[in-house]
Design a protein around this motif. Structure first.
Motif: not given
Length: 552
Positions: A527-552
């Motif tokens: 019911a309650a989850f803790t994030t141990t790791d993330f995969l994203a373009e960036d994490f900044s100011n409390g937001y996850y920024y998504s990866v866009r493979p087609g844009g790489k």
């Protein structure tokens, strides 16, 4: 004649002296006695100055209030611990320089922590003096453009800065209604309009306190003024915040005193990593700063300018003691976050490397049927009740996608599957994948699934979310009423990877053009989850920024 030409011409002209005298700013060492300066002010009825004393010594509080009531002592707010704030929170700016800095793009800015420091200083001052402060002083007077709107929001009228980088026909800068006051550490031949005596940056053998007392006994630059008093008659010019920041330097010249040594560089890296993890922790607390405040307070207790100065000579016992103290305090901060202290924290600080421009980036490997998202080498944040090697077990190494006309396959691989595949994975592990299919701002959900902390940046708002455990995989779709479950599917476990196969009837479109944010999570109860790791373009100011493979 262009405005730019006129401004450049003005910058070549010398600044005029103040019409009424010299404004003095005094920054005593934290917790130092202040009686000698107060006695000098009390004895000289024509003496005035501005002081940023931080925590007010109880024995001196009434004397300070009496001098302030007479208009001869102005008190300004000051952050606890004297952090050189642009170095900590605005290192990504070109104006923040030190010897050995490789590239500003290798660093990120932390405006949330900058705002916390300024608001905490304002609140501490208001608690002591029952009224808000006019001025804010952070040694060594560095100014980043982000300071200006925050100062305005918090009700400050002026910020202490270092000297202007070139001679000018004005005394201070008006940046969006905030006065940026350029202080010098030594009086100029024609008289310095604003003069600072900063005890927190004294080199061995230097004594800013003695210099101040001598100066107060001299009539060479008399009469003396408080800063706010001097600003009423000083000559100003108006500049945008970014241009104003480029026009000023700290009164130390740059930040080399705090950042050029190997241990100092490692300490800055450790502090930056901890700030990132604190933001993740705050997100997990649904942005409840009151609940997260003990961990932040512990962090701020060790984020100190004088502490960095003590690390400048690695061979001294003082440096070794300071390094150990920092590691112990930061370890306690992680425990307050209910996390095991990361392994890197117990390595010598000199061995920690600052980021390069390409560090901590997700890489994309294309295949004939899809692609693999390889995660950065950023250490995970394992739960406190972690197995023997939590930095392997709770690190998300990669996410692999492939598709055909009938289904889309998603595989999540923790680092343990690559390095210790025979040990298996904790039954408490979960994986989330948030999918933005249209890349349209706010056309989806920014909030994560129930029980998770954090948000997706609104430009990457998700339309599909996938939840994966060893027991099952569940696909959700975004609706205006919240996430709706679209189907449950079997999870395939093979060689330590978790694979979910979702029918194309539920996932229409081209997965190669979508954006993705993946999380590895720990849960005790589902019911309650803790994030141990993330995969994203960036994490900044409390937001996850998504990866866009087609844009790489």
């Amino acid at each position: 004649m262009s405005k730019t030409f006129l401004l450049n011409l003005l910058l070549l002209l010398p600044a005029p002296p103040l019409r009424a005298g010299t404004a003095l700013l005094w920054i005593p060492r934290e917790h130092a006695a202040v009686d000698d300066v107060l006695s000098r002010l009390e004895a000289g009825k024509d003496l005035k100055l501005t002081a940023a004393v931080g925590e007010i010594p109880a024995a001196a509080a009434e004397r300070m209030k009496a001098l302030a009531a007479e208009g001869r002592l102005e008190l300004a707010a000051r952050p606890a611990g004297d952090p050189p704030m642009p170095l900590f929170y605005s290192a990504g700016e070109e104006t923040v320089r030190w010897q050995g800095k490789l590239s500003s793009s290798a660093f990120t800015n932390d405006p949330f922590f900058l705002s916390l420091r300024m608001s905490d200083a304002r609140d501490a001052y208001t608690k002591n003096f029952r009224h808000p402060p006019d001025g804010f002083v952070s040694s060594p007077g560095g100014i980043a453009a982000g300071c200006v709107p925050l100062a305005k929001a918090f009700g400050f009228k002026w910020l202490a800065a270092g000297p202007l980088v070139s001679t000018t026909p004005f005394n201070f800068i008006d940046a969006e209604g905030i006065s940026l006051v350029p202080f010098s550490t030594t009086p100029a031949a024609g008289g310095s309009a604003f003069l600072v005596f900063d005890e927190t940056t004294d080199a061995p053998g230097a004594d800013s306190r003695a210099a101040l007392l001598d100066f107060l006994s001299s009539n060479a630059h008399f009469p003396y003024l408080t800063v706010s008093e001097a600003l009423k008659t000083a000559v100003s010019t108006t500049l945008p915040a970014a241009q104003a920041a480029r026009s000023l330097a700290p009164w130390s010249g740059d930040y080399s005193l705090w950042a050029s040594g190997r241990i100092q560089t490692g300490a800055l890296t450790a502090l930056a990593r901890t700030r990132t993890d604190l933001m993740s922790y705050l997100n997990a607390a649904q942005g409840d700063y009151k609940a997260a405040k003990p961990a932040f307070a512990g962090y701020f207790s060790v984020e100190s300018g004088p502490g960095l100065l003590r690390l400048s000579d690695p061979e001294t016992e003082t440096a070794k003691e300071t390094e150990m103290e920092m590691q112990n305090v930061l370890a306690d901060v992680y425990r307050l976050m209910d996390k095991a202290p990361p392994a890197w924290l117990f390595s010598p600080l000199a061995d920690l490397k600052e980021k390069t421009e390409d560090a901590d980036k997700v890489t994309v490997a294309k295949s004939s049927s899809g692609f693999i998202l390889n995660n950065s080498g950023r250490p995970p944040i394992p739960p406190a009740a972690a197995p023997a090697d939590p930095n392997i077990a709770w690190k998300l190494a990669r996410v692999e996608l492939s598709w055909n006309d009938s289904e889309v396959s998603f595989s999540f691989t923790p680092l343990s599957a690559l390095e210790t595949p025979d040990e298996g994975i904790s039954p408490n592990a979960r994986f989330d994948l948030y999918i933005d299919v249209n890349n349209r701002p706010r056309a989806g959900a920014a909030r994560l699934l129930e029980g998770r902390g954090g948000r997706i940046f609104p430009d990457n708002a998700w339309e599909y979310a996938l939840e994966v455990s060893a027991a099952a995989s569940t696909i959700y779709t975004f609706t205006t009423r919240g996430p709706q479950k679209a189907g449950n599917f079997q999870t395939v476990l093979k060689h330590g990877s978790f694979t979910a196969r979702i029918p194309r009837t539920l996932l229409r479109g081209n997965p190669g053009l979508w954006s993705y944010t993946a999380l590895m999570l720990y849960t005790r109860n589902g019911a309650a989850f803790t994030t141990t790791d993330f995969l994203a373009e960036d994490f900044s100011n409390g937001y996850y920024y998504s990866v866009r493979p087609g844009g790489k």
